[in-house]
Scaffold this motif. Structure first.
Motif, mmCIF file in Angstrom:
data_model
loop_
_atom_site.group_PDB
_atom_site.id
_atom_site.type_symbol
_atom_site.label_atom_id
_atom_site.label_comp_id
_atom_site.label_asym_id
_atom_site.label_seq_id
_atom_site.Cartn_x
_atom_site.Cartn_y
_atom_site.Cartn_z
ATOM 1 N N UNK A 1 0.813 -1.219 0.000
ATOM 2 C CA UNK A 1 0.000 0.000 0.000
ATOM 3 C C UNK A 1 0.850 1.274 0.000
ATOM 4 N N UNK A 2 1.896 1.269 0.809
ATOM 5 C CA UNK A 2 2.704 2.482 0.938
ATOM 6 C C UNK A 2 3.988 2.457 0.114
ATOM 7 N N UNK A 3 4.369 1.278 -0.353
ATOM 8 C CA UNK A 3 5.577 1.170 -1.150
ATOM 9 C C UNK A 3 6.863 1.284 -0.357
ATOM 10 N N UNK A 4 6.770 1.238 0.985
ATOM 11 C CA UNK A 4 7.982 1.347 1.789
ATOM 12 C C UNK A 4 8.677 -0.012 1.880
ATOM 13 N N UNK A 5 9.953 0.007 2.252
ATOM 14 C CA UNK A 5 10.741 -1.217 2.394
ATOM 15 C C UNK A 5 10.823 -1.608 3.854
ATOM 16 N N UNK A 6 10.421 -2.831 4.174
ATOM 17 C CA UNK A 6 10.488 -3.329 5.544
ATOM 18 C C UNK A 6 11.945 -3.365 5.994
ATOM 19 N N UNK A 7 12.202 -2.878 7.196
ATOM 20 C CA UNK A 7 13.577 -2.788 7.678
ATOM 21 C C UNK A 7 13.707 -3.419 9.059
ATOM 22 N N UNK A 8 14.921 -3.559 9.507
ATOM 23 C CA UNK A 8 15.189 -4.103 10.838
ATOM 24 C C UNK A 8 14.990 -3.033 11.901
ATOM 25 N N UNK A 9 14.555 -3.474 13.081
ATOM 26 C CA UNK A 9 14.496 -2.559 14.216
ATOM 27 C C UNK A 9 15.907 -2.337 14.750
ATOM 28 N N UNK A 10 16.070 -1.334 15.574
ATOM 29 C CA UNK A 10 17.385 -1.077 16.166
ATOM 30 C C UNK A 10 17.868 -2.277 16.963
ATOM 31 N N UNK A 11 16.953 -2.922 17.680
ATOM 32 C CA UNK A 11 17.319 -4.102 18.474
ATOM 33 C C UNK A 11 17.782 -5.238 17.564
ATOM 34 N N UNK A 12 17.101 -5.428 16.448
ATOM 35 C CA UNK A 12 17.498 -6.483 15.519
ATOM 36 C C UNK A 12 18.851 -6.179 14.864
ATOM 37 N N UNK A 13 19.072 -4.918 14.548
ATOM 38 C CA UNK A 13 20.370 -4.547 13.963
ATOM 39 C C UNK A 13 21.503 -4.875 14.925
ATOM 40 N N UNK A 14 21.260 -4.621 16.196
ATOM 41 C CA UNK A 14 22.273 -4.914 17.208
ATOM 42 C C UNK A 14 22.468 -6.413 17.371
ATOM 43 N N UNK A 15 21.358 -7.154 17.379
ATOM 44 C CA UNK A 15 21.413 -8.598 17.604
ATOM 45 C C UNK A 15 22.067 -9.327 16.436
ATOM 46 N N UNK A 16 21.660 -8.959 15.219
ATOM 47 C CA UNK A 16 22.142 -9.670 14.031
ATOM 48 C C UNK A 16 23.414 -9.062 13.443
ATOM 49 N N UNK A 17 23.768 -7.869 13.920
ATOM 50 C CA UNK A 17 24.931 -7.149 13.372
ATOM 51 C C UNK A 17 24.789 -6.947 11.869
#
Length: 286
Positions: A141-157
């Motif tokens: 609907x919005x055409x945005x790209x799903x991204x990682x949360x800050x917590x996920x970025x930290x966890x998964x590096x």
């Protein structure tokens, strides 16, 4: 090119020479240029995994490497036409993914996989000679790209969601026009011509020039190299003949015809199955 300067084909070198730690700089150079990253190979893993069940398929790949970030890199070279090669890419990545996650490990330990495919036939339809595929989730609907949360970025590096998923590279070598415009093109020039373009500066090509010379091989290895190159030319000829004859015989008959011809020439069942698309069981019963 003189015999003295003749370079070994990359696919033969992968099977015989590039698994040695002393030659990892060649693979690291190629992968660094392709992935636009500094790739360090920690280990070359077994490239044929076991079957889980009797009707399962082996996961045969030319090289399966583990880099310093604990990511898996599959490198495959396909010389002959295979209509379902895209599915083979998917199978290889899927098999590698699940086989490197132990029972009881959390999903976050799943290893990133890069699938690098060097093909010498017209795979799919496309005019470019290097293709890159990755997974992204786009809002309907919005055409945005799903991204990682800050917590996920930290966890998964990882800084982006697609970096958790496999990435695919397809190099359609025959589409390359022999004009090297950058360092990756210099590698593709070598992959197509078994030569290094004049003035090349791509990472790893200096090592190719130093270590992958036919004349540097032992007499036994040199004889094996020439024998396999002749076998490859024979394979191509047989496949082309079978495709022509197969139009009148039907697809299955043409596969069986070429399998029989290759058996008479002394090819093993695995090679015949890989080239014709028949199962090894079908080949064995011919």
């Amino acid at each position: 090119m003189s015999t003295q300067n003749l370079l070994i084909r990359f696919d033969w070198a992968m099977k015989r020479l590039l698994r040695q730690k002393s030659n990892h700089a060649i693979l690291e150079g190629f992968l660094s240029e392709l992935l636009r990253d500094d790739i360090k190979i920690e280990q070359i893993l077994e490239s044929e995994s076991n079957q889980d069940t009797g009707d399962d398929k082996f996961n045969r790949v030319d090289i399966l490497a583990l880099n310093a970030r604990q990511e898996l890199i599959i490198i495959e070279v396909q010389n002959s036409r295979q209509v379902d090669y895209f599915q083979r890419m998917l199978y290889g990545v899927s098999k590698a993914t699940i086989e490197h996650l132990s029972v009881g490990e959390p999903y976050r330990n799943i290893k990133k996989v890069y699938s690098v495919n060097i093909v010498y036939f017209d795979l799919g339809q496309g005019q470019d000679y290097v293709y890159h595929g990755k997974t992204e989730f786009i809002g309907l609907h919005n055409g945005d790209t799903l991204s990682l949360s800050d917590r996920q970025k930290e966890l998964f590096e990882k800084d982006a969601l697609f970096r958790l998923f496999p990435e695919y590279y397809v190099l359609k070598i025959n589409n390359f026009n022999n004009k090297a415009h950058d360092s990756l093109d210099e590698w593709i020039y070598y992959l197509k011509n078994n030569e290094i373009p004049q003035g090349a500066s791509a990472r790893g090509l200096k090592e190719v020039d130093a270590f992958l010379r036919v004349q540097a091989l032992t007499d036994a290895d040199r004889a094996d190299y020439y024998r396999q190159m002749e076998n490859r030319r024979l394979e191509v000829s047989l496949l082309d003949t079978a495709r022509i004859e197969g139009r009148a015989l039907g697809e299955k008959e043409s596969k069986e015809e070429i399998a029989l011809k290759m058996k008479h020439k002394g090819f093993d069942n695995k090679t015949i199955a890989d080239l014709t698309g028949l199962s090894e069981g079908d080949v064995a019963h011919l």
